[in-house]
Design an enzyme around this catalytic site. Structure first.
Site, PDB file in Angstrom:
ATOM      1  N   CYS A 154      69.636  27.890  77.526  1.00  9.40           N
ATOM      2  CA  CYS A 154      68.443  28.338  78.254  1.00  9.40           C
ATOM      3  C   CYS A 154      67.695  27.067  78.666  1.00  9.40           C
ATOM      4  CB  CYS A 154      67.593  29.301  77.419  1.00  9.40           C
ATOM      5  SG  CYS A 154      66.912  28.623  75.892  1.00  9.40           S
ATOM      6  N   GLY A 155      66.426  27.185  78.997  1.00  7.31           N
ATOM      7  CA  GLY A 155      65.697  25.999  79.442  1.00  7.31           C
ATOM      8  C   GLY A 155      65.578  24.953  78.348  1.00  7.31           C
ATOM      9  N   THR A 156      65.199  25.413  77.157  1.00  2.08           N
ATOM     10  CA  THR A 156      64.999  24.496  76.030  1.00  2.08           C
ATOM     11  C   THR A 156      66.071  24.598  74.954  1.00  2.08           C
ATOM     12  OG1 THR A 156      63.729  26.182  74.879  1.00  2.08           O
ATOM     13  CG2 THR A 156      62.473  24.628  76.256  1.00  2.08           C
ATOM     14  N   GLY A 157      66.795  25.706  74.934  1.00  2.00           N
ATOM     15  CA  GLY A 157      67.722  25.997  73.827  1.00  2.00           C
ATOM     16  C   GLY A 157      67.013  26.722  72.693  1.00  2.00           C
ATOM     17  N   HIS A 194      77.451  20.790  57.743  1.00  2.00           N
ATOM     18  CA  HIS A 194      76.613  21.172  56.608  1.00  2.00           C
ATOM     19  C   HIS A 194      76.062  22.591  56.674  1.00  2.00           C
ATOM     20  CE1 HIS A 194      75.572  16.790  55.174  1.00  2.00           C
ATOM     21  NE2 HIS A 194      76.872  17.030  55.235  1.00  2.00           N
ATOM     22  N   ASN A 195      75.767  23.083  57.875  1.00  2.00           N
ATOM     23  CA  ASN A 195      75.145  24.420  57.988  1.00  2.00           C
ATOM     24  C   ASN A 195      76.146  25.498  58.383  1.00  2.00           C
ATOM     25  OD1 ASN A 195      72.737  22.599  59.879  1.00  2.00           O
ATOM     26  ND2 ASN A 195      72.545  23.065  57.697  1.00  2.00           N
ATOM     27  N   GLY A 217      64.550  29.349  72.780  1.00  2.00           N
ATOM     28  CA  GLY A 217      64.468  30.813  72.881  1.00  2.00           C
ATOM     29  C   GLY A 217      65.790  31.462  72.506  1.00  2.00           C
ATOM     30  N   ARG A 241      74.536  26.548  49.778  1.00  2.00           N
ATOM     31  CA  ARG A 241      73.283  26.577  50.549  1.00  2.00           C
ATOM     32  C   ARG A 241      73.375  27.562  51.712  1.00  2.00           C
ATOM     33  NH1 ARG A 241      73.450  20.082  49.942  1.00  2.00           N
ATOM     34  NH2 ARG A 241      72.689  20.039  47.795  1.00  2.00           N
ATOM     35  N   ASP A 294      70.665  31.817  80.397  1.00  2.00           N
ATOM     36  CA  ASP A 294      69.714  32.424  81.317  1.00  2.00           C
ATOM     37  C   ASP A 294      69.601  31.501  82.536  1.00  2.00           C
ATOM     38  OD1 ASP A 294      68.023  30.343  80.614  1.00  2.00           O
ATOM     39  OD2 ASP A 294      66.377  31.619  79.934  1.00  2.00           O
ATOM     40  N   HIS A 295      68.601  31.729  83.353  1.00  2.00           N
ATOM     41  CA  HIS A 295      68.461  30.941  84.588  1.00  2.00           C
ATOM     42  C   HIS A 295      68.102  29.481  84.296  1.00  2.00           C
ATOM     43  CE1 HIS A 295      64.774  32.953  83.405  1.00  2.00           C
ATOM     44  NE2 HIS A 295      64.089  31.991  83.974  1.00  2.00           N
ATOM     45  N   ARG A 346      79.432  21.751  48.338  1.00  2.00           N
ATOM     46  CA  ARG A 346      78.047  22.025  47.955  1.00  2.00           C
ATOM     47  C   ARG A 346      77.271  22.715  49.079  1.00  2.00           C
ATOM     48  NH1 ARG A 346      78.303  16.830  49.667  1.00  2.00           N
ATOM     49  NH2 ARG A 346      76.548  15.913  50.789  1.00  2.00           N
ATOM     50  N   HIS A 347      77.773  22.563  50.295  1.00  2.00           N
ATOM     51  CA  HIS A 347      77.071  23.165  51.432  1.00  2.00           C
ATOM     52  C   HIS A 347      77.298  24.671  51.507  1.00  2.00           C
ATOM     53  CE1 HIS A 347      76.035  19.174  52.593  1.00  2.00           C
ATOM     54  NE2 HIS A 347      77.308  18.829  52.581  1.00  2.00           N
TER      55      HIS A 347
END
Ligand code: RB5
Length: 148
Positions: free
Chosen positions: A65-68, A98-99, A70, A136, A8-9, A132-133
């Site tokens: 985005c501004g913060t990541g 891991h994720n 949203g 999960r 975004d902006h 193991r991941h």
């Protein structure tokens, strides 16, 4: 590897830098916008990038985005998406290991350009460890599938 990118902006300049950097490195980058700096609602762009990753058109995605935050909230509403907002190297690496995160979200008002490019590199260069991941990650999918 195919990578989807969008912003975004709040992340316009950073998105362009990352896209150029990854193209330079030989990745096939699809830019879902915005392509000119104007105010836009970040969930619109998150949906485009997340849908392309969920559909398998792109292996990984990057949203800025501004913060990541949203972008990550919106992208994680798309089935099959594991979007991680990161601003440090350890998280960007381990959310792949891991994720099996498939979208990296960055804050254009949080991280500087140098750090952001390193986080993007770490994210796209790191493979999921499995083992193991996997169990999960499967549990996350089960939660997703149990929601009406
Ligand atoms: C836009 O001003 C800003 O709210 C957005 O870029 C993002 O930071 C939201 O999470």
């Amino acid at each position: 590897m195919k990578i989807a990118i969008g912003c975004d902006h709040g992340g316009f300049e950073l998105k362009n830098l990352i896209a150029a950097h990854l193209k330079e490195r030989g990745f096939e980058v699809t830019d879902f916008g915005i392509t000119e700096n104007r105010p836009v609602d970040y969930p619109e762009i998150a949906l485009k990038v997340a849908s392309s990753v969920a559909a398998g058109e792109n292996k990984l995605g990057i949203l800025v985005c501004g913060t990541g935050i949203g972008m990550s909230l919106a992208a994680n509403k798309v089935k099959g998406i594991r979007a991680a907002a990161c601003s440090d190297h350890y998280s960007a690496k381990y959310t792949r290991l891991h994720n099996d995160a498939n979208i990296l979200c960055l804050g254009g008002r949080v991280v500087g350009a140098g750090t952001a490019l390193e986080l993007a590199d770490l994210f796209v260069d790191t493979e999921f460890e499995g083992g193991r991941h996997q169990r999960r990650v499967d549990m996350i999918s089960e939660i997703e599938n149990s929601q009406k």
